[in-house]
Write a protein that holds these residues in place. Sequence first.
Motif, PDB file in Angstrom:
ATOM      1  N   ARG A 154      -2.440   7.340  -4.255  1.00  0.00           N
ATOM      2  CA  ARG A 154      -2.698   6.476  -2.884  1.00  0.00           C
ATOM      3  C   ARG A 154      -3.045   5.204  -3.410  1.00  0.00           C
ATOM      4  O   ARG A 154      -4.126   5.372  -4.684  1.00  0.00           O
TER       5      ARG A 154
ATOM      6  N   GLU B 297       0.942  -1.461   0.075  1.00  0.00           N
ATOM      7  CA  GLU B 297       0.021  -0.420   0.013  1.00  0.00           C
ATOM      8  C   GLU B 297       0.911   1.694   0.231  1.00  0.00           C
ATOM      9  O   GLU B 297       1.917   0.771   0.318  1.00  0.00           O
ATOM     10  N   TYR B 298       0.391   2.265  -0.709  1.00  0.00           N
ATOM     11  CA  TYR B 298       1.068   3.709  -0.753  1.00  0.00           C
ATOM     12  C   TYR B 298      -0.015   5.072  -0.681  1.00  0.00           C
ATOM     13  O   TYR B 298      -1.013   4.823  -0.783  1.00  0.00           O
ATOM     14  N   GLU B 299       1.186   5.719   0.380  1.00  0.00           N
ATOM     15  CA  GLU B 299       0.437   6.935   0.047  1.00  0.00           C
ATOM     16  C   GLU B 299       1.093   8.089  -0.202  1.00  0.00           C
ATOM     17  O   GLU B 299       1.938   8.153   0.965  1.00  0.00           O
ATOM     18  N   GLY B 300       1.575   8.726  -0.916  1.00  0.00           N
ATOM     19  CA  GLY B 300       2.457   9.217  -1.693  1.00  0.00           C
ATOM     20  C   GLY B 300       3.450   8.328  -1.387  1.00  0.00           C
ATOM     21  O   GLY B 300       3.659   7.680  -2.066  1.00  0.00           O
TER      22      GLY B 300
ATOM     23  N   HIS C  38      -2.380  13.717  -4.671  1.00  0.00           N
ATOM     24  CA  HIS C  38      -1.832  12.656  -3.775  1.00  0.00           C
ATOM     25  C   HIS C  38      -1.489  11.356  -4.046  1.00  0.00           C
ATOM     26  O   HIS C  38      -2.879  10.523  -3.782  1.00  0.00           O
TER      27      HIS C  38
ATOM     28  N   ASP D 143       5.207   7.172   1.239  1.00  0.00           N
ATOM     29  CA  ASP D 143       5.334   6.454   1.760  1.00  0.00           C
ATOM     30  C   ASP D 143       4.513   5.048   1.382  1.00  0.00           C
ATOM     31  O   ASP D 143       3.792   5.056   0.840  1.00  0.00           O
TER      32      ASP D 143
END
Length: 155
Positions: free
Chosen positions: A97, A22-25, A95, A27
């Motif tokens: 995600r 999983e990614y967000e930005g 952004h 991260d």
Amino acid sequence: MIAMPDTDQPSDPSGAVRLIFEYEGDDVRLIHQQPVDVLVTGFDAAPDLRAGRFAEVRDVDDRPLARVAVRHDASSREVFPENPADPITRVEVEHPRGAFTVVVPAAATARRVALLDVDVPPLPPPGERGAPPAPAAPRENVLGVFPLETGEAGR
């Protein structure tokens, strides 16, 4: 009498693992890994100078064992039109995600996987008297290093 294999017992995986991230930005988190009984093709045992995002399987000493291209574009999304006759378009996201999956070979010596963004600078112009330019070293940005539940450590 011939002994038949017990079909209720899972077979040993062929040395591959499915990784779900999983990614967000910027991260990135490894949220799940599962041994799979598949043959992994299209990986580099000796990585060449290619740009892109890769999952690199490493041993206990952080030596690369294999590098698999991650085919995922987080910078844009497909937008489906209301009218089915209209084309599907892509829009940039501010952004990003979401999640992505990659299957990597996982030998018994595999201990971790690193997610890398690799950038290969363009070749410089020819030198004196037309000598071929030396290729610039690729730049690797490590997005994260994650332990693998495989090999001797995970068994």
